[in-house]
Write an enzyme that holds these catalytic residues in place. Structure first.
Site, PDB file in Angstrom:
ATOM      1  N   TYR A  25     -33.723  11.618  31.501  1.00 19.49           N
ATOM      2  CA  TYR A  25     -32.344  11.879  31.946  1.00 19.49           C
ATOM      3  C   TYR A  25     -31.358  11.073  31.103  1.00 19.49           C
ATOM      4  O   TYR A  25     -30.359  11.608  30.617  1.00 19.49           O
ATOM      5  CB  TYR A  25     -32.224  11.539  33.432  1.00 19.49           C
ATOM      6  CG  TYR A  25     -30.892  11.921  34.045  1.00 19.49           C
ATOM      7  CD1 TYR A  25     -30.597  13.250  34.342  1.00 19.49           C
ATOM      8  CD2 TYR A  25     -29.924  10.963  34.339  1.00 19.49           C
ATOM      9  CE1 TYR A  25     -29.371  13.611  34.902  1.00 19.49           C
ATOM     10  CE2 TYR A  25     -28.705  11.307  34.894  1.00 19.49           C
ATOM     11  CZ  TYR A  25     -28.429  12.636  35.175  1.00 19.49           C
ATOM     12  OH  TYR A  25     -27.213  12.984  35.729  1.00 19.49           O
ATOM     13  N   SER A  49     -22.871  11.375  31.965  1.00 23.04           N
ATOM     14  CA  SER A  49     -23.219  10.483  33.072  1.00 23.04           C
ATOM     15  C   SER A  49     -22.914   9.046  32.643  1.00 23.04           C
ATOM     16  O   SER A  49     -22.815   8.763  31.439  1.00 23.04           O
ATOM     17  CB  SER A  49     -24.717  10.614  33.356  1.00 23.04           C
ATOM     18  OG  SER A  49     -25.199   9.524  34.102  1.00 23.04           O
TER      19      SER A  49
HETATM   20  P1  NAP Z   1     -26.379  19.879  41.756  1.00 19.96           P
HETATM   21  O1  NAP Z   1     -25.687  19.802  43.065  1.00 19.96           O
HETATM   22  O2  NAP Z   1     -27.870  19.975  41.730  1.00 19.96           O
HETATM   23  O3  NAP Z   1     -25.763  21.116  40.934  1.00 19.96           O
HETATM   24  C1  NAP Z   1     -26.295  21.503  39.700  1.00 19.96           C
HETATM   25  C2  NAP Z   1     -26.062  22.983  39.519  1.00 19.96           C
HETATM   26  O4  NAP Z   1     -26.628  23.386  38.264  1.00 19.96           O
HETATM   27  C3  NAP Z   1     -26.770  23.818  40.602  1.00 19.96           C
HETATM   28  O5  NAP Z   1     -25.923  24.866  41.048  1.00 19.96           O
HETATM   29  C4  NAP Z   1     -27.975  24.357  39.863  1.00 19.96           C
HETATM   30  O6  NAP Z   1     -28.460  25.595  40.365  1.00 19.96           O
HETATM   31  C5  NAP Z   1     -27.410  24.549  38.474  1.00 19.96           C
HETATM   32  N1  NAP Z   1     -28.486  24.675  37.499  1.00 19.96           N
HETATM   33  C6  NAP Z   1     -29.610  23.928  37.379  1.00 19.96           C
HETATM   34  N2  NAP Z   1     -30.395  24.402  36.408  1.00 19.96           N
HETATM   35  C7  NAP Z   1     -29.747  25.486  35.888  1.00 19.96           C
HETATM   36  C8  NAP Z   1     -30.067  26.410  34.861  1.00 19.96           C
HETATM   37  N3  NAP Z   1     -31.204  26.325  34.168  1.00 19.96           N
HETATM   38  N4  NAP Z   1     -29.188  27.401  34.594  1.00 19.96           N
HETATM   39  C9  NAP Z   1     -28.031  27.510  35.287  1.00 19.96           C
HETATM   40  N5  NAP Z   1     -27.684  26.669  36.279  1.00 19.96           N
HETATM   41  C10 NAP Z   1     -28.536  25.667  36.580  1.00 19.96           C
HETATM   42  O7  NAP Z   1     -26.020  18.633  40.841  1.00 19.96           O
HETATM   43  P2  NAP Z   1     -24.690  17.725  40.661  1.00 19.96           P
HETATM   44  O8  NAP Z   1     -24.982  16.389  41.208  1.00 19.96           O
HETATM   45  O9  NAP Z   1     -23.486  18.459  41.089  1.00 19.96           O
HETATM   46  O10 NAP Z   1     -24.724  17.575  39.075  1.00 19.96           O
HETATM   47  C11 NAP Z   1     -23.912  18.361  38.206  1.00 19.96           C
HETATM   48  C12 NAP Z   1     -23.918  17.687  36.850  1.00 19.96           C
HETATM   49  O11 NAP Z   1     -23.377  16.357  36.976  1.00 19.96           O
HETATM   50  C13 NAP Z   1     -25.313  17.524  36.240  1.00 19.96           C
HETATM   51  O12 NAP Z   1     -25.243  17.735  34.850  1.00 19.96           O
HETATM   52  C14 NAP Z   1     -25.645  16.071  36.534  1.00 19.96           C
HETATM   53  O13 NAP Z   1     -26.562  15.535  35.618  1.00 19.96           O
HETATM   54  C15 NAP Z   1     -24.265  15.432  36.399  1.00 19.96           C
HETATM   55  N6  NAP Z   1     -24.150  14.131  37.069  1.00 19.96           N
HETATM   56  C16 NAP Z   1     -24.395  14.010  38.404  1.00 19.96           C
HETATM   57  C17 NAP Z   1     -24.290  12.761  38.998  1.00 19.96           C
HETATM   58  C18 NAP Z   1     -24.553  12.545  40.464  1.00 19.96           C
HETATM   59  O14 NAP Z   1     -24.681  11.374  40.879  1.00 19.96           O
HETATM   60  N7  NAP Z   1     -24.632  13.573  41.281  1.00 19.96           N
HETATM   61  C19 NAP Z   1     -23.944  11.642  38.225  1.00 19.96           C
HETATM   62  C20 NAP Z   1     -23.697  11.809  36.865  1.00 19.96           C
HETATM   63  C21 NAP Z   1     -23.804  13.070  36.304  1.00 19.96           C
HETATM   64  P3  NAP Z   1     -29.648  25.612  41.473  1.00 19.96           P
HETATM   65  O15 NAP Z   1     -29.116  24.823  42.631  1.00 19.96           O
HETATM   66  O16 NAP Z   1     -29.867  27.052  41.734  1.00 19.96           O
HETATM   67  O17 NAP Z   1     -30.814  24.938  40.812  1.00 19.96           O
END
Ligand code: NAP
Length: 241
Positions: free
Chosen positions: A137, A124
């Site tokens: 985080y 991130s």
């Molecule tokens: P998201 O839409 O919530 O997707 C996260 C995915 O990870 C979901 O499918 C979730 O499943 C799965 N997950 C959560 N806990 C898990 C576990 N224990 N075992 C297996 N799968 C699990 O989030 P996103 O925004 O796409 O984020 C993806 C990554 O990018 C994360 O690491 C996040 O920190 C990083 N990131 C995001 C942003 C942002 O602004 N969105 C910015 C920087 C970094 P469920 O839905 O079933 O819980």
């Protein structure tokens, strides 16, 4: 022959965009997630369960050469250090950091045997700058940047590359959940908060998951074969300020 990619958390948000793009680019994609997904080959998996991650990946490696690992599963958690309980800290750390440890450890034997591999960790912009109210985080995302560097050094001799992607604010279900939680606590208007978020970015908008997926596809490809141990920022200019 198709290249093989293993991803964690590929059923939603950034992960789902990555799965779609890699399938379009003729990868065979194995998606380890809690919730099912119609695209790619789904394997139900909780990344906090190191044994389960290890078994699922070992099974895939018995039948395929794993070319790419994308450790993407993660959760967001907003609180200061004082307001973060030990259980909450453990939970963020277990999913965001231990999950990556489990997945990387599990793909390494196959990648080492093939003297080839690309590992991409979803870190991130918070690995580079702190944000308010984001103790656990921030800590977890900095740890992932560190894992990318140590893995790059330890496995360069096996032609295994490891890089961290550092997205800024990307419009995904995780982002919407974080804004909803904030609005519920503060009583703020969601549209107003959303607009403010966009204005914080030099490019005046939030990032889209498809944009992050394009960067991940590049890092996984041979076009990036001299890139390892790096932190790749994709944040609309946020950390340049
Ligand atoms: P998201 O839409 O919530 O997707 C996260 C995915 O990870 C979901 O499918 C979730 O499943 C799965 N997950 C959560 N806990 C898990 C576990 N224990 N075992 C297996 N799968 C699990 O989030 P996103 O925004 O796409 O984020 C993806 C990554 O990018 C994360 O690491 C996040 O920190 C990083 N990131 C995001 C942003 C942002 O602004 N969105 C910015 C920087 C970094 P469920 O839905 O079933 O819980």
């Amino acid at each position: 022959m198709k290249k093989v990619c293993v991803i964690t958390g590929g059923s939603s948000g950034i992960g789902l965009s990555i799965v779609k793009l890699f399938v379009e680019h003729n990868y065979q994609v194995f998606n380890l997630d809690l919730s099912p997904c119609a695209i790619g080959e789904f394997r139900q998996c909780d990344v906090t369960n190191v044994e389960q991650v290890s078994e699922i990946i070992a099974n895939i490696a018995q039948q395929h050469t794993i070319d790419v690992l994308i450790s993407n599963a993660g959760i967001h958690f907003s609180a200061t250090i004082e307001n973060t309980s030990e259980a909450e800290l453990d939970n963020v750390f277990n999913i965001n950091v231990k999950g990556a440890y489990a997945a990387i450890k599990a793909v390494l034997p196959s990648m080492k045997a093939n003297k080839n591999g690309a590992i991409i960790l979803m870190s991130s912009d918070q690995a580079l700058v702190a944000k308010h109210n984001s103790f656990a985080y921030n800590l977890s995302k900095s740890a992932l940047a560190s894992i990318a560097k140590t893995t790059a050094l330890d496995y360069a001799a096996f032609n295994i590359r490891a890089n961290a992607v550092c997205p800024g604010t990307i419009e995904t279900p995780l982002y919407h959940q974080a804004i909803d939680n904030y609005c519920q606590k503060s009583g703020a208007d969601k549209n107003a908060v959303h607009e403010e978020e966009a204005k914080l970015q030099p490019l005046q908008r939030l990032g889209q998951p498809e944009e992050v997926a394009e960067l991940v596809l590049f890092l996984a490809s041979d076009n990036a074969k001299f890139i390892t141990g790096s932190l790749q920022v994709i944040d609309g200019g946020y950390t340049a300020q």
